[in-house]
Design a protein around this motif. Structure first.
Motif, PDB file in Angstrom:
ATOM      1  N   CYS A  55      33.498  36.772  34.463  1.00  0.00           N
ATOM      2  CA  CYS A  55      33.255  35.330  34.619  1.00  0.00           C
ATOM      3  C   CYS A  55      33.843  34.799  35.931  1.00  0.00           C
ATOM      4  N   ILE A  56      33.026  34.130  36.720  1.00  0.00           N
ATOM      5  CA  ILE A  56      33.544  33.578  37.974  1.00  0.00           C
ATOM      6  C   ILE A  56      34.297  32.264  37.743  1.00  0.00           C
ATOM      7  N   GLY A  57      34.179  31.706  36.539  1.00  0.00           N
ATOM      8  CA  GLY A  57      34.853  30.432  36.253  1.00  0.00           C
ATOM      9  C   GLY A  57      36.178  30.613  35.529  1.00  0.00           C
ATOM     10  N   SER A  58      36.667  31.857  35.395  1.00  0.00           N
ATOM     11  CA  SER A  58      37.837  32.101  34.536  1.00  0.00           C
ATOM     12  C   SER A  58      39.076  31.333  35.003  1.00  0.00           C
ATOM     13  N   SER A  59      39.359  31.335  36.301  1.00  0.00           N
ATOM     14  CA  SER A  59      40.570  30.634  36.784  1.00  0.00           C
ATOM     15  C   SER A  59      40.425  29.140  36.553  1.00  0.00           C
ATOM     16  N   PHE A  60      39.235  28.596  36.847  1.00  0.00           N
ATOM     17  CA  PHE A  60      39.005  27.171  36.651  1.00  0.00           C
ATOM     18  C   PHE A  60      39.146  26.807  35.169  1.00  0.00           C
ATOM     19  N   ALA A  61      38.498  27.592  34.302  1.00  0.00           N
ATOM     20  CA  ALA A  61      38.512  27.284  32.862  1.00  0.00           C
ATOM     21  C   ALA A  61      39.935  27.354  32.313  1.00  0.00           C
ATOM     22  N   THR A  62      40.719  28.346  32.764  1.00  0.00           N
ATOM     23  CA  THR A  62      42.097  28.493  32.280  1.00  0.00           C
ATOM     24  C   THR A  62      42.944  27.314  32.748  1.00  0.00           C
ATOM     25  N   MET A  63      42.770  26.938  34.021  1.00  0.00           N
ATOM     26  CA  MET A  63      43.534  25.814  34.569  1.00  0.00           C
ATOM     27  C   MET A  63      43.168  24.513  33.832  1.00  0.00           C
ATOM     28  N   GLU A  64      41.877  24.330  33.578  1.00  0.00           N
ATOM     29  CA  GLU A  64      41.414  23.121  32.888  1.00  0.00           C
ATOM     30  C   GLU A  64      42.002  23.059  31.472  1.00  0.00           C
ATOM     31  N   ALA A  65      41.991  24.187  30.776  1.00  0.00           N
ATOM     32  CA  ALA A  65      42.523  24.208  29.407  1.00  0.00           C
ATOM     33  C   ALA A  65      44.007  23.857  29.405  1.00  0.00           C
TER      34      ALA A  65
END
Ligand code: HEM
Length: 109
Positions: A55-65
């Motif tokens: 997933c290319i959004g993993s860092s963004f999704a983790t930071m958002e969570a």
């Protein structure tokens, strides 16, 4: 195995396998402390997949969570509604079957 056979990776089972995780069903955020992550097999935890199509959004999704949780938990105490039994629904991702009935109390401390 024949060419063209579909192969499914049982992510739910991997994330709760007792050979990969200590006390796998316990809520233990310390599992994600950097030293525990470094000591673990890369493929023991796969919420974002792995390999060239990870997933290319993993860092963004983790930071958002983390940001959403931190702002909620800073202002409120959350608990399950009395008598409510959460149940899982397995779709593409894992989610609560009939919502997740929570009570929010504004923090006074
Ligand atoms: C909690 C949130 C998310 C989860 C659990 C998740 C999970 C995944 C998984 C399991 C894959 C497949 C990886 C594989 O094939 O091995 C994937 C792919 C992908 N994800 Fe996410 N994802 C999340 C959020 C996001 C966000 C926020 C974005 C974009 C901003 C995003 C963009 C993508 C894209 C473009 C792919 C395809 C990558 C490829 O095929 O090269 N994801 N995601």
């Amino acid at each position: 195995m024949r060419k063209g056979t579909d192969v499914y990776v049982p992510v739910y089972a991997i994330h709760r396998h007792e050979r990969l995780w200590r006390d796998p069903n316990a809520f233990d955020p310390e599992r994600f402390a950097p030293e525990q992550v470094a000591a673990r097999n890369r493929y023991a935890y796969l919420p974002f997949g792995a390999g060239p199509r990870v997933c290319i959004g993993s860092s963004f999704a983790t930071m958002e969570a983390v940001a959403v949780l931190a702002s909620l938990i800073g202002g409120y105490r959350l608990s399950l509604q009395a008598g409510y039994e959460p149940r899982m629904a397995v779709r593409v991702t894992l989610r609560p079957a009939r919502g997740l009935m929570m009570e929010l109390r504004r923090r006074t401390d």
